[in-house]
Scaffold this motif. Structure first.
Motif, PDB file in Angstrom:
ATOM      1  N   VAL A  45      -3.356  -8.741   0.009  1.00  0.00           N
ATOM      2  CA  VAL A  45      -4.745  -9.226   0.004  1.00  0.00           C
ATOM      3  C   VAL A  45      -5.444  -8.722   1.258  1.00  0.00           C
ATOM      4  O   VAL A  45      -4.822  -8.145   2.160  1.00  0.00           O
ATOM      5  CB  VAL A  45      -4.794 -10.767  -0.034  1.00  0.00           C
ATOM      6  CG1 VAL A  45      -4.116 -11.310  -1.288  1.00  0.00           C
ATOM      7  CG2 VAL A  45      -4.161 -11.358   1.229  1.00  0.00           C
TER       8      VAL A  45
ATOM      9  N   LEU B 226       2.354  -9.601  -3.345  1.00  0.00           N
ATOM     10  CA  LEU B 226       0.902  -9.734  -3.443  1.00  0.00           C
ATOM     11  C   LEU B 226       0.301  -9.328  -2.109  1.00  0.00           C
ATOM     12  O   LEU B 226       0.631  -9.911  -1.069  1.00  0.00           O
ATOM     13  CB  LEU B 226       0.519 -11.179  -3.773  1.00  0.00           C
ATOM     14  CG  LEU B 226      -0.975 -11.524  -3.688  1.00  0.00           C
ATOM     15  CD1 LEU B 226      -1.776 -10.756  -4.745  1.00  0.00           C
ATOM     16  CD2 LEU B 226      -1.189 -13.030  -3.841  1.00  0.00           C
TER      17      LEU B 226
ATOM     18  N   GLY C 250      -7.094  -8.720  -4.476  1.00  0.00           N
ATOM     19  CA  GLY C 250      -5.649  -8.674  -4.276  1.00  0.00           C
ATOM     20  C   GLY C 250      -5.027  -7.619  -5.157  1.00  0.00           C
ATOM     21  O   GLY C 250      -5.640  -7.151  -6.116  1.00  0.00           O
TER      22      GLY C 250
ATOM     23  N   ILE D 175      -7.826  -8.703  -9.570  1.00  0.00           N
ATOM     24  CA  ILE D 175      -6.509  -8.270  -9.085  1.00  0.00           C
ATOM     25  C   ILE D 175      -6.220  -6.873  -9.625  1.00  0.00           C
ATOM     26  O   ILE D 175      -6.414  -6.586 -10.804  1.00  0.00           O
ATOM     27  CB  ILE D 175      -5.400  -9.243  -9.536  1.00  0.00           C
ATOM     28  CG1 ILE D 175      -5.719 -10.671  -9.080  1.00  0.00           C
ATOM     29  CG2 ILE D 175      -4.043  -8.778  -9.020  1.00  0.00           C
ATOM     30  CD1 ILE D 175      -5.803 -10.840  -7.577  1.00  0.00           C
TER      31      ILE D 175
ATOM     32  N   ASN E 103      -6.463 -13.358   4.288  1.00  0.00           N
ATOM     33  CA  ASN E 103      -6.401 -13.986   2.968  1.00  0.00           C
ATOM     34  C   ASN E 103      -7.585 -14.931   2.750  1.00  0.00           C
ATOM     35  O   ASN E 103      -7.409 -16.146   2.533  1.00  0.00           O
ATOM     36  CB  ASN E 103      -5.077 -14.747   2.797  1.00  0.00           C
ATOM     37  CG  ASN E 103      -4.797 -15.122   1.347  1.00  0.00           C
ATOM     38  OD1 ASN E 103      -5.486 -14.683   0.429  1.00  0.00           O
ATOM     39  ND2 ASN E 103      -3.770 -15.942   1.145  1.00  0.00           N
TER      40      ASN E 103
END
Length: 300
Positions: A153, A151, A220, A171, A157
C-alpha cells in the motif's frame, strides 16, 4: 502462494519496459531503476553431479533456461534493457556452474516456458514457478525458495488496509497470477456479505501494477512477497507492506521429465549451494533472505 501458480496456458508479457515518470519500468519500482548488485563469485563444478547431467543437455556446455524477465527482483532486465538479472538468474547461473555448464537465459512469455521445456527449446525453466500438482504432471520441479502473497500500500497505509478489508477499494494485481484469482474470490466474498465489490485493476506486467500504486491509481496491490518487498526498497519510501505474507509455497526449477538423473543433478546442485553458503549470499544480495529454504527437493 506465488503469482506463478496459475496454469501455464495463461499469457503474460515477457518483458517489462523501464519505469520512468512517463511509463512503466524495468525495475518494477515506480521510480528510477537502481544499479544491479555486484555479481556473485563463480562456483566450482562438482564432477559427481556433472556426471549425472544427460549428454543431450551437457554436450554444448550450456544450460538454457527460459524465464519471463518482468518480475523484479526475481527476474527482470537491467538498466540496459536487455541483460536479464535477478535472484533467480544468479541462482540458476550458480546451479549451472556447479554442474560444469554455462547458464544462458532466453526471455519468454511465461505461458511459453513449460511448453518450451517440453519441446526441448529450453533445458530448464526458472521464473518464480510455484510447485503445484498440475505442473508436475508435465515437468519435474526442484524446490529452491518459498514465497507468499503480500499486500503493498502507499506509505503510512492511509486507507488502513489489510488483506481482509479490501471491499470497495481499488486493488491491483498482475494478470494470470494466483493474486488475480485471490482478489476475485475476495471480491465475491464482499458482495456475498452485502458489501461493495473490490475495484480490481488487472494489468499484464507487475511493473505496471507497481506504477499504478505509486501513481495513486490504486490504493493497494497483491503480489508475491519478494516482489512486494522489492517495490518497497525501490520507491524511495512511497510504498510499504502490510502484515506478513500468506499462502506461502515453494518455487521450483522446472525441467523435462524422463531425463535420467537430471533432476537429481539439479537438486544436488541447489543443495550444495545451500550447504556452502552461496545460496544465502545470493538471497542476501537481493534482500530476499526470508524466503530461504533448508532443503532442496524433487517433485515429479
Amino acid at each position: 502462494m506465488s503469482r506463478r501458480t496459475i496454469p501455464a496456458t495463461l499469457s503474460l508479457v515477457a518483458l517489462a519496459v523501464a519505469l520512468a515518470g512517463c511509463g512503466a519500468g524495468g525495475d518494477g519500482s515506480g521510480g528510477a531503476a537502481p544499479a544491479a548488485p555486484a555479481e556473485p563469485p563463480a562456483v566450482a563444478a562438482d564432477e559427481a553431479l556433472a556426471a549425472l547431467v544427460p549428454a543431450s543437455v551437457s554436450a554444448d556446455g550450456n544450460l538454457v533456461f527460459g524465464t519471463d524477465a518482468s518480475y523484479p527482483p526475481n527476474e527482470f532486465t537491467d538498466t540496459d534493457g536487455t541483460t536479464i538479472i535477478g535472484m533467480d538468474v544468479d541462482l540458476a547461473t550458480a546451479v549451472a556452474q556447479k554442474l560444469g555448464l554455462t547458464a544462458t537465459f532466453e526471455n519468454s512469455q511465461f505461458s511459453g516456458i513449460i511448453p518450451g521445456i517440453q519441446s526441448a527449446r529450453y533445458e530448464a525453466g526458472i521464473s518464480s514457478f510455484t510447485i503445484n500438482d498440475e505442473r508436475i504432471e508435465t515437468v519435474d520441479m526442484i524446490s529452491y525458495f518459498s514465497a507468499g502473497t503480500s499486500l503493498a500500500v502507499a506509505a503510512g497505509n492511509p486507507e488502513g488496509l489489510t488483506p481482509d478489508t479490501l471491499c470497495g477499494r481499488a486493488i491491483g494485481v498482475q494478470s494470470g497470477t494466483v493474486q488475480a484469482e485471490d482478489v476475485v474470490a475476495r471480491s465475491e466474498a464482499c458482495t456475498a456479505a452485502g458489501q461493495q465489490p473490490i475495484a480490481i485493476t488487472e494489468l499484464q506486467a507487475q511493473t505496471d501494477v507497481n506504477l499504478a500504486l505509486t501513481a495513486n491509481r490504486i490504493v493497494g496491490m497483491l503480489a508475491d512477497s519478494p516482489v512486494a518487498a522489492y517495490a518497497v526498497t525501490t520507491t524511495e519510501g512511497a510504498v510499504e507492506v502490510v502484515g506478513e505474507p500468506y499462502d506461502t509455497a515453494p518455487y521450483g526449477i522446472a525441467i523435462g521429465k524422463d531425463q535420467g538423473q537430471f533432476a537429481q543433478a539439479v537438486q544436488g546442485a541447489v543443495q550444495a549451494l545451500i550447504d556452502d553458503g552461496t545460496y544465502a549470499g545470493i538471497l542476501e544480495k537481493w534482500d530476499v533472505s526470508n524466503g530461504a529454504i533448508p532443503t532442496a527437493e524433487v517433485s515429479s
